[in-house]
Structure formats: C-alpha cells, structure tokens
Scaffold this active site. Structure first.
Site, PDB file in Angstrom:
ATOM      1  N   ASP A  92       0.744  -1.340   0.136  1.00 51.30           N
ATOM      2  CA  ASP A  92      -0.002   0.044   0.174  1.00 51.30           C
ATOM      3  C   ASP A  92       0.907   1.020   0.050  1.00 51.30           C
ATOM      4  O   ASP A  92       2.063   1.167   0.128  1.00 51.30           O
ATOM      5  CB  ASP A  92      -1.139   0.010   1.124  1.00 51.30           C
ATOM      6  CG  ASP A  92      -0.271  -0.156   2.422  1.00 51.30           C
ATOM      7  OD1 ASP A  92       1.059   0.239   2.539  1.00 51.30           O
ATOM      8  OD2 ASP A  92      -0.875  -0.393   3.400  1.00 51.30           O
ATOM      9  N   ASP A 277      -8.089  -7.608   0.438  1.00 52.25           N
ATOM     10  CA  ASP A 277      -6.959  -7.771   1.655  1.00 52.25           C
ATOM     11  C   ASP A 277      -7.810  -7.502   2.900  1.00 52.25           C
ATOM     12  O   ASP A 277      -8.759  -6.622   2.794  1.00 52.25           O
ATOM     13  CB  ASP A 277      -5.813  -7.287   1.429  1.00 52.25           C
ATOM     14  CG  ASP A 277      -6.142  -5.594   1.807  1.00 52.25           C
ATOM     15  OD1 ASP A 277      -5.657  -5.166   2.849  1.00 52.25           O
ATOM     16  OD2 ASP A 277      -6.712  -4.862   1.039  1.00 52.25           O
ATOM     17  N   CYS A 315     -12.535 -28.703   7.478  1.00 51.99           N
ATOM     18  CA  CYS A 315     -11.433 -27.921   7.249  1.00 51.99           C
ATOM     19  C   CYS A 315     -10.190 -28.944   7.275  1.00 51.99           C
ATOM     20  O   CYS A 315     -10.058 -29.629   8.120  1.00 51.99           O
ATOM     21  CB  CYS A 315     -11.212 -26.709   8.244  1.00 51.99           C
ATOM     22  SG  CYS A 315      -9.676 -25.716   7.990  1.00 51.99           S
ATOM     23  N   CYS A 317      -6.987 -27.383   7.473  1.00 55.35           N
ATOM     24  CA  CYS A 317      -5.852 -26.678   7.870  1.00 55.35           C
ATOM     25  C   CYS A 317      -4.954 -27.384   9.213  1.00 55.35           C
ATOM     26  O   CYS A 317      -5.752 -28.562   9.595  1.00 55.35           O
ATOM     27  CB  CYS A 317      -6.104 -25.375   8.285  1.00 55.35           C
ATOM     28  SG  CYS A 317      -6.843 -25.314  10.044  1.00 55.35           S
ATOM     29  N   CYS A 320      -7.147 -27.785  12.396  1.00 57.40           N
ATOM     30  CA  CYS A 320      -8.349 -28.757  12.582  1.00 57.40           C
ATOM     31  C   CYS A 320      -7.835 -30.054  12.219  1.00 57.40           C
ATOM     32  O   CYS A 320      -8.519 -31.135  12.790  1.00 57.40           O
ATOM     33  CB  CYS A 320      -9.563 -28.145  11.350  1.00 57.40           C
ATOM     34  SG  CYS A 320     -10.237 -26.399  11.763  1.00 57.40           S
ATOM     35  N   HIS A 367      -5.577 -21.025  10.911  1.00 55.97           N
ATOM     36  CA  HIS A 367      -7.004 -21.414  10.436  1.00 55.97           C
ATOM     37  C   HIS A 367      -7.638 -20.526   9.600  1.00 55.97           C
ATOM     38  O   HIS A 367      -8.248 -20.930   8.655  1.00 55.97           O
ATOM     39  CB  HIS A 367      -7.782 -21.969  11.761  1.00 55.97           C
ATOM     40  CG  HIS A 367      -9.107 -22.361  11.430  1.00 55.97           C
ATOM     41  ND1 HIS A 367      -9.683 -23.153  10.872  1.00 55.97           N
ATOM     42  CD2 HIS A 367     -10.257 -21.348  11.434  1.00 55.97           C
ATOM     43  CE1 HIS A 367     -10.962 -23.221  10.602  1.00 55.97           C
ATOM     44  NE2 HIS A 367     -11.533 -21.982  11.139  1.00 55.97           N
TER      45      HIS A 367
END
Length: 403
Positions: A92, A277, A315, A317, A320, A367
């Site tokens: 940015d 974002d 999930c 990830c 999880c 996660h």
C-alpha cells in the site's frame, strides 16, 4: 510488469475468473491477500502461507519506511529477499496510515507532514516519496499515494461529523492530482512493476464515478476501490461495493481495499472484485474468534472448555486436521508417516487462549487464513464450473447454520 487474463464470467452476476501474471509469479483470481504489515503475516511462517495456498501477500509502505528503513531494504534488494517470500507482493502507499494518524498529521497539496509514531521525528510523505519507497521495496504491485476519505471527519473543526459532499470532493480531487504525480514519478524511476490507481469519493456515487473515469483516462495497469471499511455502516459499504467495481475496465484487475468478512468477500466477487485484503483473519484470531464454514466461533466461551471436536470438521488446515496442508492451492491434507494424528480440539484451543499461550493465536491465524484462502479457491472452482450462483446460495446457508 502485469498481464491480466479474463478467463470466464458469471452470467448471473458481475463475478469473473481471471489470472494475473506479475514479476514474481502468477495469481489466480479472485484472491484474498494476507496482510503482512511489517514484512510478516503475524504469527504465520512463510512456509505455512505457501502450504495454505497464499499466492500474494501485502507489505506496508509506511511502516517499513519507519522500520527497518530504506537502507536495510536496499541492502536486501527489496522486500522479497528480506522476508524470504518469493511470490508476488503488493504494497500500500501509506495513505491509509497517514489517515489513521488523525490530528497528528497535516495534509497539504504537496504532501503530508506528520510526526513519526516510532520516535517523534518530523516527516514528510509525498506521492513522489511513496513511489521511491515502493521502488526500493520492489513490490510487484505499487499503490498510488492517496488521501483516504473518512466517513466521519477527523479534522479539528469538524471532528465527529459526517464527511460532507464538498469535503469528499476536495479529498477525491486531491487524490487524482496525486495519482498523476505518482504516475510521473513511477515512470521516472523506471520501476519494472505495476502501479494501481485508487478510486475515492467517499459515500457519494457520483464522486466515485468521476474519480473512476479520470483514473481510467490515466490508463493504470489496475485499479483499486479505496475509502471503504473506514467506519461507515455495512449497508453504506455495500452500496459503494455494488456501484463501483464492475464499472472499472473489464480487462484490468480490480482490488477492493481492506475488506472484509467472508460474506463481504463473496458479495465483492459477485460485484466484480478480483482482489481482497483485510487484517480481520489474523486480528480476530488474536482475539479468539475463528471463521468456519458454519459461522464464527468464539473460543473464549466457556462451553468450549471440554469440547473434543475440532473447530471445523470440514477444514484441512493444521489446526483442524493436524496435518500440513496439501500442495499450494489445494485442500488435500498430506498425512504424516504414522497415518496422521487428528486436529486440535476446541477444548485445547480454549485452554491456550485462557492461558495466554502464543500457540493459541498462531493456530487461530493459520486456521482463519486457510479458511479465507480456501473460500476463494472454492469461489474460483465454482466460476470455472459455471455454478457460482449455486455456490453463493450454499455458502450463505452454511454460514448461518451455526457452530
């Protein structure tokens, strides 16, 4: 260098599927970009980001200018080598951080004067300096320096009042003049990357349209919609989201800055946005809130103290499933040699949070970012399959089911 290929569009909305080619790699869109303010996505290693399918991350021009400074950035040849991330980076311009300083800064035509929040030094940030900083950072996508138009005024004389149309126009026109200066300096520096213009105009649709049209005349490689998620009510944000993105050129990427919840992302895609974002996945993680397919889960609630279930049984990830994610961009878990060991329980994550253990927000960040990136992967697959409308309805139904 930027090439944007529009692969398919959704006949029921403004949603589209694209491919963005940058100096440091290819980005499949729509995409969510994790925020790495100081050259790191908080609590997450670059390896974990790759494992969960991150294709592009953000850096913050303002904060990296403050620390470690341009001499260090130049020594490493830019941000990629410094933080060991070899995929694309977007930076940015510093405009939002200047806005957030409130009464600590003074905006003029030439630029912004302010005191460093780090050591109190008197500093001056201009469109030209922003371009110079981002050239040293060598980010694949450079954002123009703009004034982020507030929803509620932070100026001493009008503090606390809604920004008027006249104030929004003045701010928008200043950002347009700064956009031209950014473009001139970017070209003078012979920056090999891509510069995006930012549409401003506050909550006034006709001002948004004016800003958009003038930026399009400047022929930027890509465009962002700024000045949303700055304190306005959700319905006001959605109104601008409905108005602006799909009016930007179809053959160029569109970026909605600083947004937002999973619902905001899916709605943004439906309105023609390619890139998002937001700090929400990692910020909420540090506050004990998890995003799941079936709604948000607040791990601090006492009911989780003895709950043996994972956060989200669908999930894959690390938090999880207990297994590292599959190859970047897929959702297939890779089993350990011993056949896998399962994910962490809600009870364990509740315990980590109550004890203030740093592993708690680390697992939460992994996660939440995995959830956001996987959501965008599912959106892309639905667009590829021509079933975005069905996906959108299923997403809404599942998110309201409850955890």
């Amino acid at each position: 260098m930027l090439q944007f290929d529009l692969l398919t569009t959704d006949p029921t909305s403004h949603a589209r599927r694209g491919r963005l080619t940058l100096n440091h790699g290819v980005v499949e869109t729509p995409i969510f970009m994790p925020v790495g303010t100081y050259g790191t996505v908080k609590g997450v290693t670059p390896r974990s980001l790759e494992d969960m399918g991150a294709q592009i991350i953000l850096g913050n021009t303002f904060h990296l200018w403050m620390r470690p400074g341009l001499d260090v950035m130049a020594q490493f040849g830019g941000l990629h080598q410094f933080e060991k991330w070899d995929k694309p980076i977007l930076t940015d311009s510093g405009g939002f951080q200047v806005w957030s300083l409130g009464e600590m800064r003074k905006i003029a035509e030439e630029g912004v004067k302010f005191s460093s929040p780090v050591n109190g030094d008197k500093l001056f940030l201009t469109p030209e300096i922003s371009m110079q900083i981002q050239t040293v950072l060598n980010s694949d996508i450079v954002m123009q320096f703009d004034e982020c138009t507030p929803y509620i005024s932070v100026e001493p004389k009008t503090k606390g009042q809604l920004t008027t149309e006249a104030e929004a126009r003045s701010s928008m026109e200043l950002s347009l003049r700064w956009a031209r200066r950014c473009q001139t300096e970017f070209d003078r520096l012979e920056n090999p990357n891509a510069l995006f213009g930012i549409v401003q105009g506050g909550m006034f649709e006709h001002l948004r349209q004016e800003s958009l049209e003038q930026l399009v005349d400047m022929d930027f490689p890509g465009y962002a919609v700024g000045g949303v998620s700055v304190g306005e009510p959700k319905d006001e944000m959605l109104r601008i989201m409905t108005h602006t993105p799909h009016r930007l050129p179809a053959h160029k990427p569109r970026y909605l800055m600083g947004v937002g919840t999973p619902e905001d992302l899916v709605e943004g895609v439906a309105q023609g946005v390619d890139m998002f974002d937001c700090v929400m996945p990692t910020r909420n993680a540090r506050n004990g809130t998890f995003f799941t397919r079936f709604g948000d889960l607040k791990i601090r609630n006492a009911r989780h103290k003895t709950d043996e279930r994972p956060l989200d049984e669908t999930c894959t990830c690390y938090a999880c499933a207990g297994n590292p994610a599959g190859p970047a961009g897929t959702d297939a878990a890779v089993p350990y040699a011993n056949g896998g060991r399962g994910g962490f329980s809600r009870a364990y994550l509740h315990h980590l949070d109550r004890c203030g253990e740093m592993l708690g927000p680390m697992l939460a960040s992994i996660h939440n970012l995995h959830y956001y990136l996987n959501l965008m992967r599912e959106v892309r697959e639905a667009l590829d399959a021509g079933s975005f409308g069905e996906f959108r309805a299923k997403f809404k139904a599942e998110r309201t089911r409850g955890v």
